[in-house]
Write an enzyme that holds these catalytic residues in place. Sequence first.
Site, PDB file in Angstrom:
ATOM      1  N   GLY A  81       0.738  -1.260   0.002  1.00  0.00           N
ATOM      2  CA  GLY A  81      -0.049  -0.077   0.011  1.00  0.00           C
ATOM      3  C   GLY A  81       0.713   1.282   0.167  1.00  0.00           C
ATOM      4  O   GLY A  81       0.288   2.398   0.262  1.00  0.00           O
ATOM      5  N   CYS A  82       2.159   1.080  -0.324  1.00  0.00           N
ATOM      6  CA  CYS A  82       2.891   2.400  -0.375  1.00  0.00           C
ATOM      7  C   CYS A  82       2.651   3.461  -1.332  1.00  0.00           C
ATOM      8  O   CYS A  82       2.508   4.452  -0.892  1.00  0.00           O
ATOM      9  CB  CYS A  82       4.514   2.102  -0.160  1.00  0.00           C
ATOM     10  SG  CYS A  82       5.056   0.907   0.962  1.00  0.00           S
ATOM     11  N   THR A  83       2.509   2.758  -2.540  1.00  0.00           N
ATOM     12  CA  THR A  83       1.928   3.793  -3.733  1.00  0.00           C
ATOM     13  C   THR A  83       0.643   4.462  -3.340  1.00  0.00           C
ATOM     14  O   THR A  83       0.396   5.619  -3.579  1.00  0.00           O
ATOM     15  CB  THR A  83       1.984   2.938  -4.827  1.00  0.00           C
ATOM     16  OG1 THR A  83       3.516   2.514  -5.099  1.00  0.00           O
ATOM     17  CG2 THR A  83       1.854   3.964  -5.955  1.00  0.00           C
TER      18      THR A  83
END
Length: 193
Positions: A81-83
Amino acid sequence: MTQRNLLEVDWSQIPVPTDDGDAAHLKGRTLPPIGLRATDDTSVTLSALPGRTVVFAYPRTGEPGKIALVDDWDMIPGARGCTPQTCAFRDLFAELKAAGAAHVFGLSTQSNEYQTEMASRLHLPFPVLSDEKLALTRALDLPTMEVAGLTLIKRLALIIDDARVTHVFYPVFPPDRNAGDVLDWLKANPAKS
């Protein structure tokens, strides 16, 4: 495993991180005078910034079509979920500034070179800071995870007022809602002038 679209995630299929207490010590901490390289080719010392600063940290952004760091990346609680988190801060950037954030930064232990490519690809209106040498991570004892021999920061967001941590968002899930949660907090807690 090849990473497909980094933004389309079925969060119901991703394990939810639990509050392990690893960020409990951060509220009230004064930031140390550590300079970090930013994607706008500056060195940023968070402790020297006046006013309110928002810093959101994440393990590492991926590259579409590239091989994931490890095959089970999505099953590591808090890894995926970093992007989406970064893009949500991008999309709410103007609102965060209007709500009192003098500065907004992303933070990871990825190299500045990688982050600069990512910031350009995602059209980020704010710099991303590289703590590749773990100087700030170790000084603040930020929560981390070890994956494939790398030390990665667990996902969190900090509200910093004049070098002191005022509020901590941890754990963060789902990541794409973090920017909205930070915005709501900023609106409910205006900075003291």
